[in-house]
Design an enzyme around this catalytic site. Structure first.
Site, PDB file in Angstrom:
ATOM      1  N   ASN B 391       0.813  -1.202   0.000  1.00  0.00           N
ATOM      2  CA  ASN B 391       0.000   0.000   0.000  1.00  0.00           C
ATOM      3  C   ASN B 391       0.852   1.260   0.000  1.00  0.00           C
ATOM      4  O   ASN B 391       0.960   1.949  -1.018  1.00  0.00           O
ATOM      5  CB  ASN B 391      -0.934  -0.024   1.217  1.00  0.00           C
ATOM      6  N   ASP B 392       1.507   1.526   1.105  1.00  0.00           N
ATOM      7  CA  ASP B 392       2.262   2.775   1.215  1.00  0.00           C
ATOM      8  C   ASP B 392       3.376   2.883   0.168  1.00  0.00           C
ATOM      9  O   ASP B 392       3.682   3.968  -0.290  1.00  0.00           O
ATOM     10  CB  ASP B 392       2.863   2.893   2.615  1.00  0.00           C
TER      11      ASP B 392
END
Lengths: 106, 465
Positions: B391-392
């Site tokens: 995600n990040d």
């Protein structure tokens, strides 16, 4: 100031200080060419190596008077913790690296 | 004679540590390097038990029963836990073992402090310093362990930074008072210990998300330094080399990781990441479009007719234990003539190299793992990017939104590829708690579900094509 002069005139301290400085550079040198793939095993391996603190625990334990239960108990715990650090650290690292070498054979 | 053998054993120990670390940086030699360091450690330990003698009284060590009992317990428990632990829990394990090393250093200092003999200033300073660093490492590692396995949630303590400064200052003042001989009450010693523990807790508590690998690496080097203070205490060269080597190597590793995230070490140390005030939803109002879902069969078709597929693994892959399923999918695609590679972000997962270890377990060839720069270069010629629980590390906010806490972190620029398929369990934000605009981009399609299940289903869909 006097302590500073002492550090450099006392042979033993001076020797230890030399080791410290050389080791710092060695550590930097050794690590700077590590591919990022190996970061986790490396961290884990380094983790096992600082388990060398167990030697201190053994010395403290082995010197404790047989009726000094505080030192014996704490020393006992310290040796267990140190062993866990060393043994667990090396075994975990080995397990990680085993996976790298297995696939190398193919 | 005995002392000569002891010195030689320590020399061997030091050399094996250096060789071990050196060999750990080459994939082919790494395993051997680890074994060599372990052998050196064993030699140093047994040489100490049988040959060490006190510099003053020239007495050998006693209490062998206690020593061997503890060694036995530690070895059995350590081997069992290390063998049993799942690959996904590896980071926690390292953190836990690290904490034990810290606790060991702390206990040594406590015992030495309690000895009836009066302490010289030098010894006292080494004892206090070793105790403080060991305690911080122990408490910090315990929190990091709890956070990684989800027992402890990220918490921001209001004024945390100020409290940390007060604690640091307090410890410094008290340590000077104690070492300088202005006070001699054991209460001061234990107050420093308590403050160090509190500092360790508060230091790790607010740090979340992408910073966890950095923290573990840093605590690792702390324990190294604590071990080195033991080396000063006992005039013991092997403790000194081992400790300092790990201390400096760990620091460099930490800095490398910080660089990968474009954050300064100071920033991490002060724990400012945990504040995450902006960009978490109430930042600049973003128009968030709707997400587009894609079905399994569409995904399978899209991938089967691609030339190049790039898989980006993240922590979600580790949680779902989907590494084998992932390798299966890769093999099926390759049989169909699709080029499959993996894009590995340096801080993907919970530890640097976490993804590499995980994929290596599933026998994914080493050459298929691309580092971030290489993966980004090839991005434009990639047809499908499959993001598995990352995600990040793919969040465009790192490039576009200066108010985002991860602004400036290099990311995998997936938007350059033709299609982006994101597999997630839900729309929950990543570990760092930051919304990801990528999911709302026109090129992006979402494929919800558990990574392992989705990959297995994809594989069977592909077989039918």
């Amino acid at each position: 100031m006097e302590t500073l002069i002492n550090i450099f005139t006392d042979q033993a301290t001076y020797r230890l200080l030399t080791i410290v400085i050389l080791s710092i550079f060695l550590g930097i040198e050794v690590i700077s060419h590590v591919p990022s793939v190996l970061h986790t095993p490396l961290m884990s391996g380094a983790n096992a190596i600082h388990g060398v603190v167990i030697i201190g625990a053994i010395i403290v334990m082995g010197q404790a008077k047989t009726d000094d239960y505080l030192a014996l108990t704490l020393g006992f715990i310290a040796v267990i913790l140190g062993t866990l650090n060393v043994v667990g650290g090396f075994v975990v690292t080995d397990r990680m690296l085993e996976m790298f070498s297995k696939k190398k054979k193919k | 004679m005995e002392q000569l053998i002891l010195s030689l054993s320590y020399l061997v120990g030091s050399i094996t540590f250096i060789m071990g670390l050196k060999m750990l940086s080459h994939p082919e030699k790494a395993r051997r390097g680890n074994l060599i360091a372990a052998t050196g450690m064993t030699i140093a330990i047994f040489a100490t038990i049988f040959l060490w003698e006190s510099p003053e009284t020239h007495e050998h060590l006693h209490n062998y029963g206690w020593i061997f009992g503890a060694l036995l317990i530690g070895t059995v428990v350590g081997t069992m836990t290390a063998k049993k632990v799942q690959m996904t829990a590896m980071p926690e394990m390292v953190s836990l073992f690290n904490g034990m090393g810290g606790a060991c250093a702390m206990l040594i200092s406590v015992i030495e402090y309690n000895k009836p003999e009066p302490l010289t200033t030098d010894r006292l300073s080494v004892i206090v310093l070793g105790m403080v660093i060991g305690t911080v490492s122990f408490a910090g590692s315990a929190i990091a362990w709890g956070k990684l396995n989800g027992r402890i949630k990220d918490k921001t303590i209001p004024g945390g930074q100020i409290i940390n400064f007060i604690l640091l200052g307090g410890m410094l003042v008290m340590a000077i008072a104690l070492i300088g001989g202005f006070v001699s009450s054991p209460a001061v010693f234990y107050a420093i210990l308590a403050m160090a523990a509190l500092y360790g807790i508060l230091f790790v508590m607010p740090i979340g998300g992408a910073d966890m690998p950095v923290v573990i690496s840093l605590l690792n080097s702390f324990t190294g330094v604590a071990a080195a203070f033991g080396g000063f205490l006992y005039n013991n060269p092997v403790m000194l080399t081992g400790g300092i080597l790990v201390g400096s190597a760990g620091t460099i590793l930490t800095i490398l990781m910080c660089k990968a995230m474009n954050r300064s070490l100071k920033n991490v140390l002060l724990g400012s990441f945990g504040k995450k005030p902006v960009g978490t939803g109430d930042g600049p109002a973003k128009e968030q479009g709707s997400v587009k879902e894609i079905s399994l069969s569409d995904t399978a078709t899209l991938m089967a007719y691609s030339q190049r597929v790039l898989i980006i693994p993240g922590y979600g892959l580790a949680v779902a234990q989907a590494q084998h399923a992932c390798h299966e999918l890769e093999k099926i695609l390759e049989e169909k003539g699709v080029e499959v590679e993996y894009g590995i972000h340096p801080v993907a997962g919970r530890m640097p190299g976490h993804m590499n270890v995980l994929l290596a377990e599933a026998d994914v060839p080493y050459e298929k793992l691309l580092e971030m720069e290489e993966a980004n270069e090839k991005m434009a010629s990639t047809n499908v990017v499959l993001i598995l629980g990352a995600n990040d590390v793919v969040n465009p906010a790192a490039k576009e939104d200066p108010s985002s806490p991860i602004y400036g972190m290099p990311i995998l620029e997936v938007e350059k590829a033709d299609h982006v398929i994101v597999n997630k369990r839900s729309m929950k934000p990543g570990y760092a708690g930051i919304e990801n605009d990528l999911f709302y981009k026109p090129k992006t399609s979402m494929l919800f579900g558990d990574a392992k299940k989705v990959l297995q289903d994809l594989a069977s869909e592909l077989k039918q094509l």
